[in-house]
Motif scaffolding. Structure first.
Motif, PDB file in Angstrom:
ATOM      1  N   GLN A 163      -8.127 -13.786   0.041  1.00  7.43           N
ATOM      2  CA  GLN A 163      -7.595 -15.113   0.352  1.00  7.43           C
ATOM      3  C   GLN A 163      -6.839 -15.727  -0.818  1.00  7.43           C
ATOM      4  OE1 GLN A 163     -10.331 -17.641   2.845  1.00  7.43           O
ATOM      5  NE2 GLN A 163     -11.707 -15.912   2.552  1.00  7.43           N
ATOM      6  N   HIS A 164      -7.028 -15.167  -2.002  1.00  9.85           N
ATOM      7  CA  HIS A 164      -6.341 -15.666  -3.203  1.00  9.85           C
ATOM      8  C   HIS A 164      -5.157 -14.778  -3.581  1.00  9.85           C
ATOM      9  CE1 HIS A 164      -9.414 -18.712  -4.119  1.00  9.85           C
ATOM     10  NE2 HIS A 164     -10.275 -17.814  -3.679  1.00  9.85           N
ATOM     11  N   THR A 165      -4.711 -13.914  -2.666  1.00  9.47           N
ATOM     12  CA  THR A 165      -3.596 -13.013  -2.950  1.00  9.47           C
ATOM     13  C   THR A 165      -2.417 -13.306  -2.037  1.00  9.47           C
ATOM     14  OG1 THR A 165      -4.281 -11.279  -1.385  1.00  9.47           O
ATOM     15  CG2 THR A 165      -5.222 -11.200  -3.626  1.00  9.47           C
ATOM     16  N   TYR A 166      -1.255 -12.842  -2.462  1.00  6.00           N
ATOM     17  CA  TYR A 166      -0.035 -12.940  -1.659  1.00  6.00           C
ATOM     18  C   TYR A 166       0.844 -11.754  -2.014  1.00  6.00           C
ATOM     19  CZ  TYR A 166       2.359 -16.104   1.559  1.00  6.00           C
ATOM     20  OH  TYR A 166       2.881 -16.677   2.689  1.00  6.00           O
ATOM     21  N   ALA A 167       1.702 -11.355  -1.101  1.00  9.25           N
ATOM     22  CA  ALA A 167       2.587 -10.217  -1.366  1.00  9.25           C
ATOM     23  C   ALA A 167       3.580 -10.572  -2.456  1.00  9.25           C
ATOM     24  CB  ALA A 167       3.320  -9.798  -0.101  1.00  9.25           C
TER      25      ALA A 167
ATOM     26  N   VAL B  90      -2.696 -14.616  -6.649  1.00  6.86           N
ATOM     27  CA  VAL B  90      -2.517 -13.353  -7.360  1.00  6.86           C
ATOM     28  C   VAL B  90      -1.525 -12.536  -6.549  1.00  6.86           C
ATOM     29  CG1 VAL B  90      -3.642 -11.277  -8.247  1.00  6.86           C
ATOM     30  CG2 VAL B  90      -4.902 -13.443  -8.187  1.00  6.86           C
ATOM     31  N   ARG B  91      -0.452 -12.134  -7.176  1.00  5.47           N
ATOM     32  CA  ARG B  91       0.605 -11.427  -6.472  1.00  5.47           C
ATOM     33  C   ARG B  91       0.313  -9.931  -6.492  1.00  5.47           C
ATOM     34  NH1 ARG B  91       5.841 -14.543  -9.114  1.00  5.47           N
ATOM     35  NH2 ARG B  91       5.280 -16.616  -8.368  1.00  5.47           N
ATOM     36  N   ILE B  92       0.150  -9.349  -5.346  1.00  8.85           N
ATOM     37  CA  ILE B  92      -0.113  -7.918  -5.251  1.00  8.85           C
ATOM     38  C   ILE B  92       0.852  -7.308  -4.238  1.00  8.85           C
ATOM     39  CG2 ILE B  92      -2.539  -8.194  -5.877  1.00  8.85           C
ATOM     40  CD1 ILE B  92      -3.281  -7.714  -2.948  1.00  8.85           C
ATOM     41  N   ASP B  93       1.042  -6.011  -4.349  1.00  4.95           N
ATOM     42  CA  ASP B  93       1.882  -5.295  -3.393  1.00  4.95           C
ATOM     43  C   ASP B  93       1.058  -4.579  -2.333  1.00  4.95           C
ATOM     44  OD1 ASP B  93       4.619  -5.643  -4.661  1.00  4.95           O
ATOM     45  OD2 ASP B  93       3.498  -4.807  -6.335  1.00  4.95           O
ATOM     46  N   THR B  94      -0.126  -4.121  -2.720  1.00  5.86           N
ATOM     47  CA  THR B  94      -0.969  -3.392  -1.774  1.00  5.86           C
ATOM     48  C   THR B  94      -2.428  -3.704  -2.029  1.00  5.86           C
ATOM     49  OG1 THR B  94      -1.263  -1.192  -0.761  1.00  5.86           O
ATOM     50  CG2 THR B  94      -1.307  -1.298  -3.152  1.00  5.86           C
ATOM     51  N   PHE B  95      -3.221  -3.642  -0.983  1.00  4.08           N
ATOM     52  CA  PHE B  95      -4.669  -3.808  -1.123  1.00  4.08           C
ATOM     53  C   PHE B  95      -5.280  -2.417  -1.235  1.00  4.08           C
ATOM     54  CE2 PHE B  95      -9.031  -4.724  -0.137  1.00  4.08           C
ATOM     55  CZ  PHE B  95      -9.232  -5.980  -0.701  1.00  4.08           C
TER      56      PHE B  95
ATOM     57  N   VAL C  35      -1.835  -8.572   6.738  1.00  4.35           N
ATOM     58  CA  VAL C  35      -0.649  -8.504   7.591  1.00  4.35           C
ATOM     59  C   VAL C  35       0.159  -9.795   7.494  1.00  4.35           C
ATOM     60  CG1 VAL C  35       0.161  -8.367   9.978  1.00  4.35           C
ATOM     61  CG2 VAL C  35      -1.636  -6.816   9.181  1.00  4.35           C
ATOM     62  N   LYS C  36      -0.510 -10.932   7.620  1.00  5.74           N
ATOM     63  CA  LYS C  36       0.177 -12.227   7.615  1.00  5.74           C
ATOM     64  C   LYS C  36       0.914 -12.465   6.310  1.00  5.74           C
ATOM     65  CE  LYS C  36      -0.620 -17.183   8.358  1.00  5.74           C
ATOM     66  NZ  LYS C  36      -1.652 -18.220   8.670  1.00  5.74           N
ATOM     67  N   ARG C  37       0.350 -12.010   5.211  1.00  4.59           N
ATOM     68  CA  ARG C  37       0.935 -12.294   3.899  1.00  4.59           C
ATOM     69  C   ARG C  37       1.842 -11.176   3.387  1.00  4.59           C
ATOM     70  NH1 ARG C  37      -4.019 -15.587   0.840  1.00  4.59           N
ATOM     71  NH2 ARG C  37      -4.249 -17.129   2.522  1.00  4.59           N
ATOM     72  N   GLY C  38       2.093 -10.184   4.225  1.00  6.97           N
ATOM     73  CA  GLY C  38       3.061  -9.158   3.884  1.00  6.97           C
ATOM     74  C   GLY C  38       2.587  -8.149   2.862  1.00  6.97           C
ATOM     75  N   ILE C  39       1.274  -7.992   2.726  1.00  4.78           N
ATOM     76  CA  ILE C  39       0.696  -7.045   1.775  1.00  4.78           C
ATOM     77  C   ILE C  39       0.552  -5.690   2.460  1.00  4.78           C
ATOM     78  CG2 ILE C  39      -1.358  -6.540   0.376  1.00  4.78           C
ATOM     79  CD1 ILE C  39      -1.812  -9.636   0.313  1.00  4.78           C
ATOM     80  N   SER C  40       0.848  -4.628   1.745  1.00  4.30           N
ATOM     81  CA  SER C  40       0.682  -3.297   2.317  1.00  4.30           C
ATOM     82  C   SER C  40      -0.766  -2.837   2.197  1.00  4.30           C
ATOM     83  CB  SER C  40       1.617  -2.294   1.631  1.00  4.30           C
ATOM     84  OG  SER C  40       1.295  -2.170   0.261  1.00  4.30           O
ATOM     85  N   LEU C  41      -1.102  -1.803   2.922  1.00  4.59           N
ATOM     86  CA  LEU C  41      -2.443  -1.220   2.893  1.00  4.59           C
ATOM     87  C   LEU C  41      -2.366   0.147   2.246  1.00  4.59           C
ATOM     88  CD1 LEU C  41      -5.450  -1.518   3.896  1.00  4.59           C
ATOM     89  CD2 LEU C  41      -4.747  -0.182   5.894  1.00  4.59           C
ATOM     90  N   GLU C  42      -3.174   0.346   1.222  1.00  5.00           N
ATOM     91  CA  GLU C  42      -3.189   1.653   0.564  1.00  5.00           C
ATOM     92  C   GLU C  42      -4.058   2.635   1.339  1.00  5.00           C
ATOM     93  OE1 GLU C  42      -4.064   3.401  -3.855  1.00  5.00           O
ATOM     94  OE2 GLU C  42      -5.723   2.364  -2.868  1.00  5.00           O
ATOM     95  N   VAL C  43      -3.569   3.865   1.467  1.00  4.95           N
ATOM     96  CA  VAL C  43      -4.370   4.986   1.936  1.00  4.95           C
ATOM     97  C   VAL C  43      -4.689   5.818   0.703  1.00  4.95           C
ATOM     98  CG1 VAL C  43      -4.468   7.012   3.412  1.00  4.95           C
ATOM     99  CG2 VAL C  43      -3.327   4.930   4.217  1.00  4.95           C
ATOM    100  N   ASN C  44      -5.941   5.780   0.302  1.00  5.68           N
ATOM    101  CA  ASN C  44      -6.389   6.344  -0.978  1.00  5.68           C
ATOM    102  C   ASN C  44      -7.152   7.638  -0.705  1.00  5.68           C
ATOM    103  OD1 ASN C  44      -8.316   6.758  -3.243  1.00  5.68           O
ATOM    104  ND2 ASN C  44      -7.411   4.870  -4.043  1.00  5.68           N
TER     105      ASN C  44
ATOM    106  N   GLY D  62      -0.361  -5.386  13.545  1.00  6.33           N
ATOM    107  CA  GLY D  62       1.011  -5.631  13.118  1.00  6.33           C
ATOM    108  C   GLY D  62       1.348  -5.136  11.731  1.00  6.33           C
ATOM    109  N   GLY D  63       0.434  -4.404  11.092  1.00  7.45           N
ATOM    110  CA  GLY D  63       0.716  -3.868   9.773  1.00  7.45           C
ATOM    111  C   GLY D  63       1.851  -2.867   9.802  1.00  7.45           C
TER     112      GLY D  63
END
Length: 316
Positions: free
Chosen positions: A151-155, A193-198, A232-241, A266-267
């Protein structure tokens, strides 16, 4: 084939002793077109855990200037045959939000993974965590911590002025120290906190004493869906690790059901990372993970340069 490994560790991470150059050479041997260094930056990691930490930095942190300088050296030496990107893996933690915000605004970075490694200042890698929580509650507590932190992150790609300039990846090789690491034009996302992927959602299952006995997506669907909706709403990608395949593991992190659910909600952006801490793990089990991602309905994956997404179609 997946040609980019977006999650790689080196000796800058407390839990790795692999030289950066060794990782680069392995990437070239493996046939990759690019890799992103994402060493650990876990601020306020509990001091009570004992690590063989030979650096002057606290556990799971590193000297950012030395790190970026060494990446630049790798770019100068190997950049003609391999794209090399500058990333970090941030340990998302409520008492480290301000420091993580500051780091995530550094314009010299291409890519930021946001991951959960601790719950209530306890590391699930160690048995004390499971003794304190038990397995079902321990897994539930991890997902609740993930929900609180996401909740404290954004893309990063949605933040208007994060890059501060339009220099290309290749033109930055020598000049990174001349770039200001501060953003002089604050925008509406300053408090995130600006991130590109979770990173590696459901990572905790790697260390559960009974493996997957007390875990499935369905058992924790309510909280996992909340996490995915925010991503999804904040435009963050999902990592496949693919580190989930280590030590007899049968699925990546997150598992197939979560990847499919991300798509249903919608991801659109998936990144692949081996989470390699040793050279032989580079791009490990990418073919298996690709099959799962394709089955979930994706026809491409994503990499980031200067926090801008690039989409790569899967080979036919």
């Amino acid at each position: 084939m997946i040609y980019y490994d977006s999650h790689v560790h080196t000796a800058f991470s407390t839990d790795s002793d692999t030289p950066m150059e060794q990782m680069v050479k392995q990437a070239i041997r493996t046939g990759l077109r690019g890799l992103t260094f994402t060493d650990h930056m876990d601020y306020h990691f509990p001091a009570e855990y004992s690590f063989d930490n030979s650096s002057d930095c606290p556990p799971f942190t590193f000297d950012l200037e030395k790190y970026l300088t060494q990446i630049c050296q790798m770019e100068q030496t190997y950049g003609a045959g391999l794209q090399i990107f500058r990333g970090v893996e941030i340990g998302l933690k409520l008492d480290a939000i301000e420091k993580n915000i500051e780091l995530s605004r550094d314009k010299r970075l291409d890519y930021i993974i946001g991951s959960i490694h601790l719950v209530d200042d306890m590391d699930p890698y160690f048995p004390q965590y499971w003794e304190a929580f038990g397995e079902k509650k321990g897994i539930a507590a991890y997902f609740e911590a993930a929900l609180q932190n996401v909740q404290h992150t954004y893309a990063a790609s949605t933040c208007n002025s994060i890059n501060g300039n339009n220099t290309s990846d290749r033109s930055r090789k020598i000049e990174h120290n001349n770039l200001s690491s501060k953003n002089s034009h604050p925008d509406k996302n300053d408090s995130f906190v600006r991130i590109d992927t979770f990173g590696h959602l459901d990572y905790i299952v790697r260390y559960a004493p009974s493996g997957r006995r007390f875990y499935s997506y369905q058992m924790y669907a309510d909280v996992i869906d909340e996490i995915l909706r925010i991503i999804v709403k904040r435009g963050i990608s999902l990592e496949v690790n693919t580190s989930g395949y280590k030590n007899g593991g049968v699925m990546p992190n997150p598992n197939e059901d979560i990847i499919r659910r991300f798509r249903e909600l919608g991801g659109e952006q998936i990144t692949f990372g081996s989470d390699a801490h040793t050279a032989e793990r580079m791009a490990g089990r990418f073919a298996d993970a690709e099959r799962i991602v394709r089955k979930a309905g994706f026809d491409h994956y994503t990499t980031f340069i200067g926090h801008k997404p690039t989409f790569h179609k899967f080979d036919n």
